[in-house]
Enzyme design. Structure first.
Site, PDB file in Angstrom:
ATOM      1  N   LYS A   1      38.203  38.783  37.063  1.00 26.05           N
ATOM      2  CA  LYS A   1      39.424  39.060  37.819  1.00 26.05           C
ATOM      3  C   LYS A   1      39.682  40.559  37.880  1.00 26.05           C
ATOM      4  CE  LYS A   1      41.442  34.564  36.795  1.00 26.05           C
ATOM      5  NZ  LYS A   1      42.197  33.745  35.826  1.00 26.05           N
TER       6      LYS A   1
ATOM      7  N   GLN B   1      46.433  34.122  31.294  1.00 22.53           N
ATOM      8  CA  GLN B   1      45.238  33.265  31.263  1.00 22.53           C
ATOM      9  C   GLN B   1      45.488  32.058  30.359  1.00 22.53           C
ATOM     10  OE1 GLN B   1      42.267  33.881  33.057  1.00 22.53           O
ATOM     11  NE2 GLN B   1      41.814  31.784  32.402  1.00 22.53           N
TER      12      GLN B   1
ATOM     13  N   ASP C   1      49.954  33.058  40.081  1.00 24.83           N
ATOM     14  CA  ASP C   1      49.316  31.747  39.870  1.00 24.83           C
ATOM     15  C   ASP C   1      50.086  30.633  40.588  1.00 24.83           C
ATOM     16  OD1 ASP C   1      46.879  31.618  38.584  1.00 24.83           O
ATOM     17  OD2 ASP C   1      47.730  31.671  36.563  1.00 24.83           O
TER      18      ASP C   1
END
Lengths: 289, 289
Positions: free
Chosen positions: B54, B98, B121
Site C-alpha cells: 500500500k 490494517q 476503507d
C-alpha cells in the site's frame, strides 16, 4: 383454499399492551418516564391526524408525549434549533419529525440533526449504518412491524426465500436488511426489475412496498407464500365520489393463493405506531440502564 | 466456448494511472498532496506485506504515505490516541488501520474512532449508512473494485439479476448495495440459503465472497453469466509441500460456461489497493474543494 388473514390490528394492540407493561416496569425501576417528542411543521391534514394518533397512543402506553407544532413558514434554522434543544432535553427519549416537511426545508439536514440515540424513526444515517452492519440501533418502524408479523406467522425465517418489492430507504431497504439478519435469502426487486412476476413467484415471503394499488396479482404468488402488504393507496370506490383504501396487493385474488396475507387496512398500518412506541421505550432503556 | 477473462490486474493498473493523473492535477490546483496513513499493530507477516504494498502504490500515485507501526503490545488507548491525532492532521486525508488487530483490542471501537471523512476503507458505520441510503460516502474498496470490473465488462447493469454469495460487512453487504444502486435485481445468498446452486443459476452477475475454495461449480452458472470471484484461498498444490491460490469459483470449469470471469490471482485482488488510492484521492477532493 383461503389464506390466513394476518391480523395486524390485533397484533399491534398486543404489542402496545406489552410496551405499556414494560413502560410501567421501567418507570418503577428508574423513576424515569419515557418521552416522545413529535414535531409537526405546517398544517397538512393527514399529518395532523397522524400526530394526534401518535400522541394519544404514547400517553396510553404510559409515556410522556410532547407535541411541537410549528407554522408552515418556520425556517430551517428555527426547526434545527428546536431539534438541538430536544436532543439535550433529558425528558425526551425519542424525537420524531413528521414528514413531509415544507419544501423550503431540507429534510435530510433535519433528519441528520437528530441525535441517533433519539431517532425513533430509524432514518438517521448512523442507524441505517448500524442496521446494515448488524449493530444495535433504532430500526425504522414499518419494516420492524412487518418483521414481527412475519415471525409471528412463520416462526423461524432462516433459509426462506424473501422478495422485497421496493427499495425505499424507509421500507424496502431496511426490510431487506432485517430479513437478511434473520437468515432469509433476500432479493430486492424494484421498478427496473425484469419479469417481476417471476421474481416474486420464487418467494416464500413477499413484502410489497411500492405504492401502486393492487399491483401484485394472484399469479405472482407461490401457493402458500406469506404476503405482507405495506401499501396504503386511496382509490375511487364503487359509489361515486367515495374512496377506499387498498394495498399494493390485489387482496381478494391473492388471498386465494397465499398461505397468509395482511389486509389493508388492519395489517401493517397499525404496527407502525406500535413500533414507534417500542422504539421510544428502547431508546429510554438504552439511556437509563 | 470459453469465458472472457476479466483482467483485473490490467484494469487496476489503468485505474492507478488515472488516479495518478488526477492527483497531479489536484496538487497543481490546490497545492495539497493527498496523504494516506496506514496503521499496523503487531508483526503479522501477511499484514506487513500488504502495508508495504500500500505504501509503495501510494507513493507511485504521487500521494504522501505515512506508515505507523506499533508493537503487538500496544494498548487500545494508545491506538485510539494515534487515530485521534491522525483525525486532526491536515496532511492526512485517508486513515487505514490494517486488520486483524491483536485480540486485546476492540476492532469495532477502533474503526468507530476514525473520522468518517478519512475512512478510506469505508467500514465506519456512517459510511455504511450513507451507502445503505444512497448518500455520498466512502465505499469499501473490494466491492467498489468489483463494481468497476462489472461496469467495464457489461456497461449498464440496470435490470440485470445479480446474486451475491456471502453477507460480510466488508464485501457481500456493500456489494449488494452497490448493485442495487445500479438498478440490478439483487439477491444476497449465504450459508443458510437453501439450494444455493439454483439461486446462483438465476444470475446474470455472480459475485462470490465466501472464502471457500472453488465452491462455485460450472453447473451453478447460467451460460453467459459474468462471474466475479472475490475469494483468495491458499490450498495445497500438486507438488508436495507447495501451495497455490484459488478463488471461491472453480475457475477451470466455470470458464467453460460463463461469459466472463475474473481469475485468481489477477482479478479482484489488484483492484482493492487501486480503489484504496482512489478513495484517498476522493477524500482529499471532498476536503479541498
Amino acid at each position: 383454499m383461503s389464506a390466513r388473514v394476518i391480523d395486524g390490528k390485533s397484533f399491534a394492540a398486543g404489542l402496545r399492551a406489552r410496551v405499556a407493561t414494560e413502560v410501567a416496569a421501567f418507570k418503577a425501576a428508574t423513576g424515569v418516564t419515557p418521552g416522545l417528542a413529535v414535531v409537526l411543521v405546517g398544517e397538512d391534514p393527514a399529518s395532523q391526524v397522524y400526530v394526534r394518533n401518535k400522541g394519544r397512543e404514547t400517553l396510553a402506553a404510559g409515556m410522556a408525549s410532547f407535541e411541537h407544532r410549528m407554522a408552515a413558514t418556520t425556517s430551517q434554522e428555527q426547526l434545527l434549533a428546536l431539534i438541538a434543544s430536544l436532543n439535550t432535553d433529558d425528558t425526551v427519549h425519542g424525537i420524531l419529525v413528521q414528514l413531509p416537511l415544507p419544501k423550503h426545508i431540507d429534510e435530510a439536514a433535519v433528519l441528520a440533526a437528530i441525535d441517533p440515540a433519539k431517532d425513533v424513526d430509524g432514518f438517521h444515517v448512523v442507524n441505517a449504518g448500524l442496521l446494515a452492519t448488524g449493530g444495535q440501533g433504532l430500526v425504522p418502524c414499518t419494516p420492524l412491524g412487518c418483521l414481527m408479523l412475519l415471525e409471528d406467522t412463520l416462526g423461524d425465517l432462516s433459509g426462506l426465500e424473501a422478495v422485497v418489492i421496493g427499495r425505499s430507504n424507509i421500507v424496502g431497504k431496511p426490510m431487506a436488511q432485517l430479513l437478511l439478519g434473520k437468515s432469509c435469502t433476500v432479493t430486492i426487486a424494484h421498478s427496473r426489475t425484469r419479469d417481476l412476476p417471476s421474481v416474486v413467484r420464487r418467494a416464500d415471503i413477499v413484502v410489497a412496498a411500492v405504492g401502486r394499488p393492487e399491483m401484485v396479482k394472484a399469479d405472482w404468488i407461490k401457493p402458500g407464500a406469506t404476503v405482507i402488504d405495506v401499501g396504503i393507496n386511496r382509490v375511487p370506490a364503487d359509489e361515486p365520489g367515495k374512496t377506499r383504501l387498498v394495498g399494493d396487493v390485489a387482496y381478494g385474488e391473492v388471498s386465494r393463493v397465499a398461505g397468509a396475507v395482511t389486509p389493508v387496512p388492519g395489517g401493517v398500518g397499525p404496527m407502525t405506531i406500535a413500533c414507534l412506541l417500542l422504539n421510544t421505550l428502547t431508546a429510554a432503556q438504552a439511556r437509563h440502564g
